[in-house]
Motif scaffolding. Structure first.
Motif, PDB file in Angstrom:
ATOM      1  N   UNK A 186      24.969 -61.460 -52.176  1.00 38.55           N
ATOM      2  CA  UNK A 186      25.593 -60.372 -52.928  1.00 38.55           C
ATOM      3  C   UNK A 186      25.002 -59.012 -52.527  1.00 38.55           C
ATOM      4  N   UNK A 187      24.804 -58.835 -51.207  1.00 39.42           N
ATOM      5  CA  UNK A 187      24.323 -57.571 -50.653  1.00 39.42           C
ATOM      6  C   UNK A 187      22.949 -57.171 -51.174  1.00 39.42           C
ATOM      7  N   UNK A 188      22.107 -58.176 -51.461  1.00 47.26           N
ATOM      8  CA  UNK A 188      20.728 -57.911 -51.817  1.00 47.26           C
ATOM      9  C   UNK A 188      20.438 -57.742 -53.285  1.00 47.26           C
ATOM     10  N   UNK A 189      21.455 -57.853 -54.136  1.00 50.54           N
ATOM     11  CA  UNK A 189      21.227 -57.702 -55.575  1.00 50.54           C
ATOM     12  C   UNK A 189      20.324 -58.825 -56.077  1.00 50.54           C
ATOM     13  N   UNK A 190      20.603 -60.051 -55.640  1.00 58.61           N
ATOM     14  CA  UNK A 190      19.762 -61.195 -56.008  1.00 58.61           C
ATOM     15  C   UNK A 190      19.381 -61.966 -54.745  1.00 58.61           C
ATOM     16  N   UNK A 191      18.187 -62.566 -54.783  1.00 58.96           N
ATOM     17  CA  UNK A 191      17.668 -63.329 -53.640  1.00 58.96           C
ATOM     18  C   UNK A 191      17.224 -64.706 -54.111  1.00 58.96           C
ATOM     19  N   UNK A 192      17.473 -65.717 -53.307  1.00 63.78           N
ATOM     20  CA  UNK A 192      17.086 -67.091 -53.627  1.00 63.78           C
ATOM     21  C   UNK A 192      16.157 -67.611 -52.539  1.00 63.78           C
ATOM     22  N   UNK A 193      14.964 -68.080 -52.940  1.00 67.17           N
ATOM     23  CA  UNK A 193      14.007 -68.626 -51.980  1.00 67.17           C
ATOM     24  C   UNK A 193      14.555 -69.906 -51.364  1.00 67.17           C
TER      25      UNK A 193
END
Length: 408
Positions: A186-193
């Motif tokens: 989502x263009x860097x809004x959320x990140x998942x390891x």
């Protein structure tokens, strides 16, 4: 099978005999990063080896000569620079949260402004308006208005972020110390390891995908490298190329890529990372820090003690592998409608599978035999897909292709 082996062997041999030109920079600056806006205009950034202060050099003639920019005496080391072609401007980032605007065409760099106090390690210009910056303690920033304002994002890590890479405006990755790899859709809004084999002790220094292919590579300390063949959903170990630390991996297209590292280590592939040939040169012993392509014709590598190398082989003239299948989904990201444009070399049975982030096939459809040339198909049942990222796999009689797919 014999023809394929012969082609790969020939490319590997060609790559192994490639050479690099050493450019005369007339400085002993430790260059941490390099970027070009076109074939001629570029910038290299780093630090003076004795004072640790910022150093910036410009070229307007493809690296034949370099001109030092005037910097304030108290500017700390600059760690990375990013330019988004064909524009000539971008950002340089450094220690103590320092950010600079730079323009390669007019060879200018601004006075720094500061975001936070963390050392900033990497910058990725996604397009001419959106740029991402990563730093120590998981610091992560984004601008979407040409640098007028900056959003503070959560990388979900407290480790230093070392590199950022985006495949398209929504899908990207960041890597850092402790074997940390995280993905956004989502263009860097959320990140998942993400899980990877060296989690916890692998210092991930750099990440890159082979052009538009689903093949990705992460390199780091101790010569370790991990690879993804499913657009970054899963990562597996690769036999180490060396025991030396690897610092950067970059691709100029789907096939041509370069890795560099400590002690002058250089490796190059012309087969999408299937094989890597050693191009290290006996007279280059410095740590090599960053790679950039000025086009698909020329690559540059910068390193310590003023070292800048330029490839003297036009990679666009190297024979390329002919793919039996070429597919593209649109719109991507999609909502209620999804189409696939499929080009086949010959008549072939076609199956499409859509795979979620856990590796499960959530949708599969057989389309029977499709004719050679262009085919437009629309998978049924896409309404069952929830918002998120998937991998679409197109399977034919003569080959497969995979690529990221996002539903809004």
């Amino acid at each position: 099978m014999k023809k394929i082996f012969t082609l790969v062997a020939a490319l590997f041999s060609f790559c192994a005999n490639a050479q690099w030109d050493t450019l005369n920079t007339l400085t002993n600056t430790n260059f941490n990063s390099i970027a070009f806006s076109d074939n001629y205009n570029g910038v290299a950034v780093g630090e003076h080896p004795t004072t640790g202060r910022a150093a910036v050099f410009f070229t307007v003639n493809a690296g034949q000569t370099w001109v030092a920019a005037n910097m304030t005496t108290n500017s700390p080391a600059i760690n990375d620079v990013g330019i988004f072609p064909p524009s000539s401007y971008g950002y340089a980032v450094g220690d103590s949260g320092q950010i600079y605007f730079c323009n390669t065409n007019v060879m200018t760099i601004s006075a720094p402004f500061q975001i936070g106090t963390q050392n900033l390690n990497c910058v990725f210009p996604l397009n001419d308006s959106m740029t991402f910056i990563g730093g120590d303690n998981g610091a992560l920033y984004r601008t979407s208005d040409f640098g007028t304002s900056w959003d503070t994002l959560s990388s979900q890590s407290t480790q230093p972020i070392r590199d950022i890479y985006f495949m398209n405006p929504l899908v990207g990755w960041l890597v850092g110390d402790g074997g940390y790899i995280a993905m956004t859709i989502d263009a860097g809004v959320t990140w998942t390891a993400q899980t990877q084999p060296y989690l916890g002790f692998f210092q991930c220094k750099s990440i890159s995908f082979a052009g538009t292919s689903p093949n990705g590579f992460v390199v780091g300390n101790g010569g370790k490298m991990i690879e993804s063949i499913d657009a970054g959903l899963t990562w597996d170990t690769v036999t180490p190329l060396t025991s030396k630390n690897l610092t950067c991996v970059r691709f100029g297209n789907n096939l041509a890529g370069i890795i560099c590292g400590d002690s002058g280590n250089i490796y190059r592939t012309y087969v999408g990372g299937t094989n890597w040939a050693n191009e290290s040169m006996s007279y280059v012993k410095e740590k090599l820090n960053k790679i950039c392509f000025s086009s698909d014709s020329v690559a540059f590598i910068c390193g310590n003690d003023g070292r800048i190398l330029r490839s003297n082989i036009n990679i666009s003239s190297v024979p390329t592998v002919s793919f039996a299948v070429n597919a593209q989904a649109y719109p991507n990201p999609f909502e209620a409608e999804l189409n696939v444009m499929l080009n086949l070399e010959k008549t072939s049975a076609v199956q499409i599978s859509i795979i979620d982030l856990q590796g499960r096939v959530v949708l599969q459809e057989n389309f029977g035999e499709l004719h050679a040339g262009a085919n437009l198909i629309s998978p049924d049942g896409i309404n069952i897909l929830t918002s998120g990222m998937y991998v679409m796999q197109v399977i034919t009689s003569d080959g497969n292709v995979s690529f990221p797919l996002v539903r809004k």
